[in-house]
Write an enzyme that holds these catalytic residues in place. Structure first.
Site, PDB file in Angstrom:
ATOM      1  N   SER A 139     100.806  -2.090  37.384  1.00 57.07           N
ATOM      2  CA  SER A 139     100.988  -0.959  36.479  1.00 57.07           C
ATOM      3  C   SER A 139      99.819   0.025  36.601  1.00 57.07           C
ATOM      4  CB  SER A 139     101.187  -1.475  35.053  1.00 57.07           C
ATOM      5  OG  SER A 139     101.618  -0.463  34.190  1.00 57.07           O
ATOM      6  N   ASP A 164     112.815  -1.659  35.596  1.00 55.82           N
ATOM      7  CA  ASP A 164     111.517  -1.348  34.975  1.00 55.82           C
ATOM      8  C   ASP A 164     111.667  -0.056  34.173  1.00 55.82           C
ATOM      9  OD1 ASP A 164     108.893  -0.660  34.345  1.00 55.82           O
ATOM     10  OD2 ASP A 164     108.097  -1.403  36.236  1.00 55.82           O
ATOM     11  N   HIS A 174     109.285  -4.797  33.684  1.00 57.11           N
ATOM     12  CA  HIS A 174     107.992  -4.246  34.090  1.00 57.11           C
ATOM     13  C   HIS A 174     106.951  -5.308  34.433  1.00 57.11           C
ATOM     14  CE1 HIS A 174     104.747  -1.381  34.408  1.00 57.11           C
ATOM     15  NE2 HIS A 174     104.075  -1.936  33.418  1.00 57.11           N
TER      16      HIS A 174
END
Length: 388
Positions: A237, A324, A363
């Site tokens: 991320s 995601d 995610h």
């Protein structure tokens, strides 16, 4: 077909018996109660109807007032962000969100990491950062009760090492991060992770420059410890932005890591902010870029991975789930397209692994994939055959 029937019920009012007439002419008879306007007193029915109408009017007024407040807040937030760009920086880093709460980062064993040690380092004089080192599962029994010196020495074992750079919010003890450490450990990797300055129990305040500096410090320390063994960088991320910053600087000096893994990456912070679900209510507002995205730039926050890949000179593996919702899948694919065209990556292995939405990895749950050990083994084996 059954016919739908309805019944009507007639109501009959019983007529009260007539009262006997008074024979005394002096006695005045009271007129019977009747409808309004026929000698009846001002009845309660009109008053009730008026009260109901007032109530209805009051409810409408309350709804109108609530809507006005919502609109006021809606339009005030962009103004506040523009006037105080530091608010936007906090929303990017979310370092003040410590999930899960009430955990003791000094005790990784509380999370089932009985082969992990916690310690602190000083990237710069005057502040410290918290570090976890998890050894491969094959060393679990030997690791019991050992101190930091033993863990430092364990880096000389034949097992490769992964420097893990986590994303925003939470700490190095976040649940999905702990699960990934366990998975990578079971595959035979050392995993070293840390909280950037301003996160967890690390000192300092967050910034892109500070996060990159802490990563450089950790990488150089590990590189000295592992000597010629494989050393990989893994970012997730927001940590993918840190990872490409780090690897770009290492590549510029001619000493890149053996490989770079980007899990759920984005192209740059402006495109990620525009695509983030939190921005949905403002995305089509005129001046969105001026109010929000320029505020990010004002804090010197870029995380320009799409630019960095033009300066990176080591193999790159990108992992991204189609479902995601935090970092949209199309940003990971766009970054891969940039990396595939990069001249600095010419001749290097650049691979993109998508995970179908039906798997539900979203995610942060790619670690659940049963294919992950094969993906890593094939990729690392191709770029560094002596790890096999």
């Amino acid at each position: 077909m059954r016919k739908r029937t309805s019944s009507l019920t007639a109501e009959h009012d019983s007529v009260p018996p007539a009262a006997p007439e008074d024979s005394d002419p002096a006695v005045k008879r009271c007129p019977p109660q009747g409808k309004a306007g026929h000698g009846a007193p001002q009845g309660t029915d009109p008053e009730k109807r008026m009260a109901k109408s007032f109530k209805r009017l009051g409810l409408a007024g309350k709804v109108k007032r609530i809507l006005m407040w919502i609109l006021l807040v809606y339009f005030c937030i962009p103004v506040l962000v523009k006037l105080c760009p530091s608010i936007q920086a906090k929303l990017v880093f979310l370092n003040f969100v410590r999930l899960p709460y009430f955990i003791d980062l000094k005790r990784p064993s509380d999370h089932g990491l009985n082969h992990t040690v916690n310690y602190y380092l000083e990237p710069e004089s005057g502040f410290k950062i918290g570090v976890w080192h998890t050894v491969p599962a094959q060393m679990w029994a030997e690791a019991q009760g050992k101190d930091r010196d033993w863990y430092d020495g364990a880096l000389l074992s034949p097992h490769p090492v992964i420097l893990y750079l986590h994303g925003n919010a939470g700490t190095r003890g976040g649940d999905h991060r702990v699960q990934l450490y366990k998975v990578l450990s079971s595959f035979g990797y050392h995993v070293v992770t840390f909280d950037y300055r301003g996160w967890g129990d690390s000192d300092g305040s967050p910034s892109e420059g500070g996060m990159t500096a802490d990563s450089l410090f950790m990488y150089h320390r590990l590189k000295r410890a592992v000597a010629n063994k494989p050393l990989y960088v893994w970012g997730h991320s927001l940590g993918t932005g840190v990872a490409t910053n780090l690897v770009r600087r290492l590549s510029d000096t001619g000493s890149p890591p053996d490989a770079l893994v980007l899990e759920s990456p984005f192209t740059n912070i402006r495109e990620e902010a525009r695509s983030h679900p939190f921005s949905m209510v403002y995305r089509y507002l005129p001046g969105f870029d001026w109010f929000f995205l320029d505020a990010i730039s004002a804090n010197d926050i870029r995380f320009a991975s799409d630019e960095n890949v033009n300066h990176i000179s080591c193999p790159v593996l990108i992992l991204h789930a189609e479902d995601d919702s935090v970092v949209p899948f199309h940003l990971g694919r766009k970054l891969y397209a940039s990396a595939a065209r990069s001249k600095s990556l010419s001749g290097q292995k650049v691979q993109f692994i998508p995970f179908q939405a039906s798997l539900g990895y979203k995610h942060k749950f790619i670690y659940r994939s049963p294919e992950l050990p094969h993906i890593l083994s094939d990729f690392f084996g191709a770029v560094h055959p002596n790890t096999q």
